[in-house]
Structures are given as C-alpha cells and as structure tokens.
Design a protein around this motif. Sequence first.
Motif, PDB file in Angstrom:
ATOM      1  N   VAL A 147      23.064   2.371 -43.620  1.00 15.34           N
ATOM      2  CA  VAL A 147      23.511   1.048 -43.246  1.00 15.34           C
ATOM      3  C   VAL A 147      22.310   0.318 -43.201  1.00 15.34           C
ATOM      4  N   ASP A 148      22.332  -0.795 -44.048  1.00 12.03           N
ATOM      5  CA  ASP A 148      21.178  -1.646 -44.279  1.00 12.03           C
ATOM      6  C   ASP A 148      19.613  -0.892 -44.727  1.00 12.03           C
ATOM      7  N   ASN A 149      20.131  -0.082 -45.564  1.00 16.16           N
ATOM      8  CA  ASN A 149      19.031   0.918 -46.004  1.00 16.16           C
ATOM      9  C   ASN A 149      18.381   1.815 -44.842  1.00 16.16           C
ATOM     10  N   LYS A 150      18.897   1.793 -43.878  1.00 12.31           N
ATOM     11  CA  LYS A 150      18.608   3.243 -42.876  1.00 12.31           C
ATOM     12  C   LYS A 150      19.530   4.152 -42.674  1.00 12.31           C
ATOM     13  N   VAL A 151      19.350   5.150 -43.013  1.00 14.01           N
ATOM     14  CA  VAL A 151      20.055   6.694 -43.025  1.00 14.01           C
ATOM     15  C   VAL A 151      20.834   6.734 -41.751  1.00 14.01           C
ATOM     16  N   VAL A 152      21.948   6.760 -41.568  1.00 12.60           N
ATOM     17  CA  VAL A 152      22.793   7.187 -40.612  1.00 12.60           C
ATOM     18  C   VAL A 152      23.478   8.468 -40.689  1.00 12.60           C
ATOM     19  N   GLU A 153      23.182   9.235 -39.591  1.00  8.29           N
ATOM     20  CA  GLU A 153      23.710  10.886 -39.594  1.00  8.29           C
ATOM     21  C   GLU A 153      25.207  10.995 -39.019  1.00  8.29           C
ATOM     22  N   LEU A 154      25.891  11.317 -39.923  1.00 11.47           N
ATOM     23  CA  LEU A 154      27.457  11.334 -39.767  1.00 11.47           C
ATOM     24  C   LEU A 154      27.588  12.925 -39.561  1.00 11.47           C
ATOM     25  N   SER A 155      28.712  13.124 -38.900  1.00 13.03           N
ATOM     26  CA  SER A 155      29.267  14.541 -38.915  1.00 13.03           C
ATOM     27  C   SER A 155      30.016  14.665 -40.074  1.00 13.03           C
ATOM     28  N   PRO A 156      30.478  15.893 -40.755  1.00 11.36           N
ATOM     29  CA  PRO A 156      31.191  16.016 -41.941  1.00 11.36           C
ATOM     30  C   PRO A 156      32.572  14.946 -41.771  1.00 11.36           C
ATOM     31  N   LYS A 157      33.213  15.170 -40.709  1.00 13.54           N
ATOM     32  CA  LYS A 157      34.476  14.413 -40.626  1.00 13.54           C
ATOM     33  C   LYS A 157      34.408  12.955 -40.202  1.00 13.54           C
ATOM     34  N   GLU A 158      33.110  12.626 -39.904  1.00 12.37           N
ATOM     35  CA  GLU A 158      32.930  11.050 -39.722  1.00 12.37           C
ATOM     36  C   GLU A 158      32.822  10.598 -41.232  1.00 12.37           C
ATOM     37  N   TYR A 159      32.002  11.655 -41.850  1.00 14.64           N
ATOM     38  CA  TYR A 159      31.682  10.897 -43.429  1.00 14.64           C
ATOM     39  C   TYR A 159      32.881  11.067 -44.222  1.00 14.64           C
ATOM     40  N   GLN A 160      33.784  12.074 -44.115  1.00 17.25           N
ATOM     41  CA  GLN A 160      35.136  12.005 -44.962  1.00 17.25           C
ATOM     42  C   GLN A 160      36.055  10.692 -44.412  1.00 17.25           C
ATOM     43  N   LEU A 161      35.860  10.449 -43.262  1.00 11.38           N
ATOM     44  CA  LEU A 161      36.623   9.364 -42.657  1.00 11.38           C
ATOM     45  C   LEU A 161      35.958   7.835 -43.299  1.00 11.38           C
ATOM     46  N   LEU A 162      34.743   7.887 -43.253  1.00 13.31           N
ATOM     47  CA  LEU A 162      34.220   6.347 -43.822  1.00 13.31           C
ATOM     48  C   LEU A 162      34.504   6.414 -45.325  1.00 13.31           C
ATOM     49  N   CYS A 163      34.360   7.607 -46.095  1.00 14.25           N
ATOM     50  CA  CYS A 163      34.612   7.558 -47.442  1.00 14.25           C
ATOM     51  C   CYS A 163      36.071   7.134 -47.786  1.00 14.25           C
ATOM     52  N   TYR A 164      36.961   7.808 -47.004  1.00 16.26           N
ATOM     53  CA  TYR A 164      38.389   7.489 -47.095  1.00 16.26           C
ATOM     54  C   TYR A 164      38.681   5.727 -47.133  1.00 16.26           C
ATOM     55  N   MET A 165      38.120   5.331 -45.838  1.00 15.70           N
ATOM     56  CA  MET A 165      38.558   3.903 -45.637  1.00 15.70           C
ATOM     57  C   MET A 165      37.827   3.286 -46.664  1.00 15.70           C
ATOM     58  N   MET A 166      36.698   3.539 -46.917  1.00 18.27           N
ATOM     59  CA  MET A 166      35.913   2.589 -48.129  1.00 18.27           C
ATOM     60  C   MET A 166      36.732   2.719 -49.265  1.00 18.27           C
ATOM     61  N   GLU A 167      37.322   3.793 -49.788  1.00 17.71           N
ATOM     62  CA  GLU A 167      37.784   4.133 -50.849  1.00 17.71           C
ATOM     63  C   GLU A 167      39.117   3.329 -50.915  1.00 17.71           C
ATOM     64  N   ASN A 168      39.728   3.124 -49.703  1.00 17.82           N
ATOM     65  CA  ASN A 168      41.020   2.364 -49.466  1.00 17.82           C
ATOM     66  C   ASN A 168      40.647   1.029 -48.836  1.00 17.82           C
ATOM     67  N   LYS A 169      39.698   0.260 -49.340  1.00 18.03           N
ATOM     68  CA  LYS A 169      39.427  -1.066 -48.759  1.00 18.03           C
ATOM     69  C   LYS A 169      40.563  -1.967 -48.731  1.00 18.03           C
ATOM     70  N   GLY A 170      40.948  -2.634 -47.927  1.00 15.09           N
ATOM     71  CA  GLY A 170      42.004  -3.768 -47.789  1.00 15.09           C
ATOM     72  C   GLY A 170      43.359  -3.027 -47.442  1.00 15.09           C
ATOM     73  N   VAL A 171      43.339  -1.509 -47.559  1.00 16.83           N
ATOM     74  CA  VAL A 171      44.711  -0.842 -47.219  1.00 16.83           C
ATOM     75  C   VAL A 171      44.880  -0.495 -45.891  1.00 16.83           C
ATOM     76  N   VAL A 172      45.965  -0.973 -45.251  1.00 18.21           N
ATOM     77  CA  VAL A 172      46.404  -0.578 -43.997  1.00 18.21           C
ATOM     78  C   VAL A 172      46.797   1.048 -43.881  1.00 18.21           C
ATOM     79  N   LEU A 173      45.850   1.781 -43.008  1.00 20.62           N
ATOM     80  CA  LEU A 173      46.159   3.205 -42.815  1.00 20.62           C
ATOM     81  C   LEU A 173      46.537   3.692 -41.584  1.00 20.62           C
ATOM     82  N   SER A 174      47.746   4.169 -41.673  1.00 24.00           N
ATOM     83  CA  SER A 174      48.320   4.635 -40.216  1.00 24.00           C
ATOM     84  C   SER A 174      47.433   5.954 -39.683  1.00 24.00           C
ATOM     85  N   ARG A 175      47.515   6.141 -38.506  1.00 25.75           N
ATOM     86  CA  ARG A 175      46.770   7.434 -37.932  1.00 25.75           C
ATOM     87  C   ARG A 175      47.329   8.611 -38.540  1.00 25.75           C
TER      88      ARG A 175
END
Length: 225
Positions: A147-175
């Motif tokens: 984030v702004d060139n600073k490394v952020v430590e994420l758990s595996p699930k947090e990492y997968q969640l971020l990837c999934y949301m970024m890959e679906n930018k602008g898409v409404v995702l239900s729980r």
Amino acid sequence: MYKKVLVVEDEERMREIVSDYLRVSGFEVFEAGDGKMAMEIFEENQFDIVILDIMIPELDGWSVCKRIRKQSDIPIIMLTARSDEDDKLMGFELGADEYVTKPFSPKVLVARVKTLLKRIDGTIRSEEQAVNIEGIEVNKKSHIVKVDNKVVELSPKEYQLLCYMMENKGVVLSRENILNKVWGYDYFADSRVVDTHIKKLRKKLGHKSQYIRTLIRVGYKFEVN
C-alpha cells in the motif's frame, strides 16, 4: 517437494490418526502435543500449513494462533469440539483460515487441507502477475501486497479476499458469493465470517480501505472514484 504440516493435538490417538492420513497423502508431518512444543517446532521449521486444536495444554490454541500470526501468514486450520459460532468468529479474528468441528473424518480433514493449499497456490499462480489499483499493489507471483509502496502483511484469507475484490472492481459481491469464491462451495459458516475478514482487511489497508464499500443488506464492492 513434500508439503510440510504441523499437527497440534494433545489427544495422542487422534494426532496419530490425522498424521498417518496426511503422510499417506504425501505430506511431511511434524507433531506437537501442547502449545509450547508447537511454537518451538514452528519456529525451527518452515511449514506450509498448521492444523491446530484449541483445547491443548501449556498454551491454548487461541494463543498459539495469535503468536503464529505475528510471524507468518501460513494457513491455519483450527480443530474444536465446540460448534459455537462465536468460537469460530474468535478464531477468524485471530487469523484462522478454516474451522473443523470434532468429531470429524480424517479423510475429510485431509481433503480440506488439500483444497485450502490448492486454492492459495492457484491464487498465487494467477495469469496476471501484478495488479495495482490506486496505490494498492498485489504481486501474485511473490504473494506480496503493498500500500503506497509499503509492504502489508495479510493472512491467506485476507489476501484471497483482496484479490477477489480487486479482480471484480465495480461489481457488487454478496456475502454468500464471497464465501463461495474465497472459502469454497463446500464451506459452511455464518456470513459474519466475511464481515470479520473485511474489517481486518480494511484496518491493514489504512486510508485505502475507502475503496471497499459496504452496501447495507447486500454485500460489498471494491470501487474507485
């Protein structure tokens, strides 16, 4: 190369059965009967996943999970004799990735281990190696998030969640949709698990958390103005 697993369980017979099934499935297994021993073994070796019982002597599973998370984002599957949803939420708050309630089938547990590792490996080996949206950079080859060139430590699930949301930018995702895609269709849990991980992810993203929007009674959306 074999995947290395640390099995932490104070019931010797249960630990042996789980370990035997894992070894037959091609895993290299290390065993610990209490929390103190688990941490000693963990700090001396590099593991791919940890299977951790909650009710263990010396240090309980909660404490071990918390200590591991301070050092590593390794996947953690927690074992418990209780099915209380609040217990599960506590585990997820501390950084657990999966929950298995006793009694369970060792075959099913091994399948869960394989599925979790495969899902994480698949995320890392995504065709697009790097994504950068408004200063949030995800390198899928190295599994590094900045984030702004600073490394952020994420758990595996947090990492997968971020990837999934970024890959679906602008898409409404239900729980439910997030649960199915990030945790898997065979995973059954209260949708509050998603809220818990979103809360933790937002905290780690700092001011960039503004891009994760909450849609009341609907779900979430990753949106950039």
